[in-house]
Design a protein around this motif. Structure first.
Motif: not given
Length: 447
Positions: A4-11, A73-84, A164-172
């Motif tokens: 799970s860690a590998l999939i998450t970080i790879t995405l 997790v905070t970073g991916m959330t901020v990145f996804t919000a920034g993309s939107l 980026n938004v759906p992919l970012g939500v998936l990673v989070v």
């Protein structure tokens, strides 16, 4: 949890460089819609890099203290919000502001991804896992121009951000669901707020100073750099371990070589994207298909270059790669309106070969030059060299554009100045890479 860690970080490792490289292809379309000048267009590309560089080191240290999963997790959330928010921007100024937000989230992701993988996987599996992570970064860089061109041409430039938004939500979601542990190896230690502020202000002053041709701001930034080094050398828990640079020449010169390499090469995609779409009148999709030649070759040959550096002294392989890259940049310094597309593709492939020879062996040299307890610091430092180098690369282009073109729209009347700016930028980059050869050779033997 390891898978799970590998999939998450790879995405996540795919998503951030994908955004970085795909936006370059969309810039002419963005410039046309908002009617912005060449300098503002540069800032749309650079804002992400500047904010990432400002916060990468502080967030890396904060993650060691407060927890890497939490910061990731905070970073991916901020990145996804920034993309939107970038995708719904209605002005260039708004887009630049949200690109800064994207960069802050990206800094949290850059600073924690490799550290999480290192924490989860045992030493015997770490090399393979980090290799997968590097491959995902190169894949993101490779697919960015190609799919960025397709998205821009068929769905508009906003789609480059919104994808980026759906992919970012998936990673989070995966991170929150599957990553149960938290990693905070420096829990309880003090966070160096003063050093972090000095570091961030230093980068802002130098970047704006270079882009605005302001000796005062550049001097102030360099003064803060000296202040930062002195401050970090005397405190117990620094935000950046300065002692490694003073006591380990291999580490110091390998990082310097990385800085010079990224400073000389990152803006290549940006310059050629403008050239292909403005001068050659290609569509974003066609330009993206051409620009993909370099990162594809790099992605294909990087594993071989890494394998080679295990058998031949890494400084030899990396220095050869730097020399090949310098040669490719010098060839591009002669670009003009009649330069053939086939020559551009061939030279991009040559540069991809040079990048591959340099990147993996240089990373090998850095990580092999430190003790195990410094792996995290070494990885974060290399990431910092990458982001700062990318930022400086764009700063050089901004400076050259300011001198040749100024704050005007890129119209057919200034196409000749665009070509001259491009030629000058490539000449400067080839010179930087030439100096990088000696920095790479100066690192000394590892084995």
């Amino acid at each position: 949890m390891r898978r799970s860690a590998l999939i998450t970080i790879t995405l996540a490792s795919f998503l951030t460089p994908f955004t970085l490289s795909s936006v370059n292809v969309a810039l002419p379309t963005i410039g046309s819609e908002f009617g912005v000048d060449a300098i503002t267009l540069n800032w749309i590309a650079t804002a992400f890099l500047l904010s990432s560089a400002m916060f990468l080191v502080p967030f890396g240290r904060l993650a060691d203290i407060k927890g890497r999963k939490r910061v990731f997790v905070t970073g991916m959330t901020v990145f996804t919000a920034g993309s939107l928010l970038s995708g719904v921007s209605n002005s260039a100024e708004m887009l630049i502001a949200f690109r800064v937000l994207q960069g802050i989230g990206g800094a949290m992701v850059f600073a924690t991804g490799i550290a999480i993988l290192t924490s989860v996987f045992p030493i015997k599996e770490r090399g393979k896992v980090l290799g997968i992570n590097v491959a995902s970064v190169y894949t993101g860089l490779s697919f960015g121009p190609f799919f960025g061109g397709i998205l821009t041409q068929n769905f508009g430039w906003r789609s480059v951000f919104l994808v980026n938004v759906p992919l970012g939500v998936l990673v989070v979601a995966i991170a929150l669901w599957k990553l149960k542990a938290e990693w905070a190896d420096a829990k309880g230690e003090r966070f160096d707020i003063t050093g972090s502020v000095i570091y961030s202000l230093m980068l802002v002053l130098i970047m704006i100073g270079v882009s605005e041709s302001s000796p005062i701001l550049i001097t102030a930034g360099l003064a803060l750099l000296i202040t930062f080094i002195l401050w970090e050398s005397r405190i117990e828990h620094p935000v950046l371990e300065i002692k490694l640079f003073r006591r380990n020449m291999t580490f110091a010169f390998s990082n310097l070589a990385a800085l010079l390499n990224y400073s000389a090469t990152f803006a290549v995609t940006y310059l050629l994207s403008l050239y292909l779409q403005y001068i050659k009148a290609l569509t974003p999709q066609q330009a993206g298909a051409i620009l993909v030649a370099q990162p594809v070759v790099q992605a294909m040959l990087s594993p071989f270059a890494g394998w080679l550096s295990d058998r031949i002294e890494p400084r030899v392989v990396a220095s050869a790669g730097m020399a090949v890259t310098a040669m490719g940049l010098f060839v591009f310094s002669g670009i003009n309106s009649s330069t053939s597309i086939s020559m551009i593709v061939a030279n991009l492939m040559l540069m991809g070969f040079g990048f591959a020879l340099f990147s993996s062996p240089n990373t090998n040299a850095i990580m092999s030059s430190v003790e195990k307890k410094f792996y995290g610091i070494a990885s974060a430092t290399l990431s910092t060299m990458r982001v700062v180098g990318q930022m400086l690369s764009m700063a050089i282009v901004m400076l050259v554009f300011a001198i040749y073109i100024g704050k005007v729209l890129i119209t057919p009347e200034v196409y000749s100045l665009l070509i001259e700016s491009t030629r000058t930028s490539f000449a400067i980059f080839s010179l930087l890479c030439f100096f990088g050869i000696f920095a790479s050779l100066a690192r000394g033997r590892i084995r």
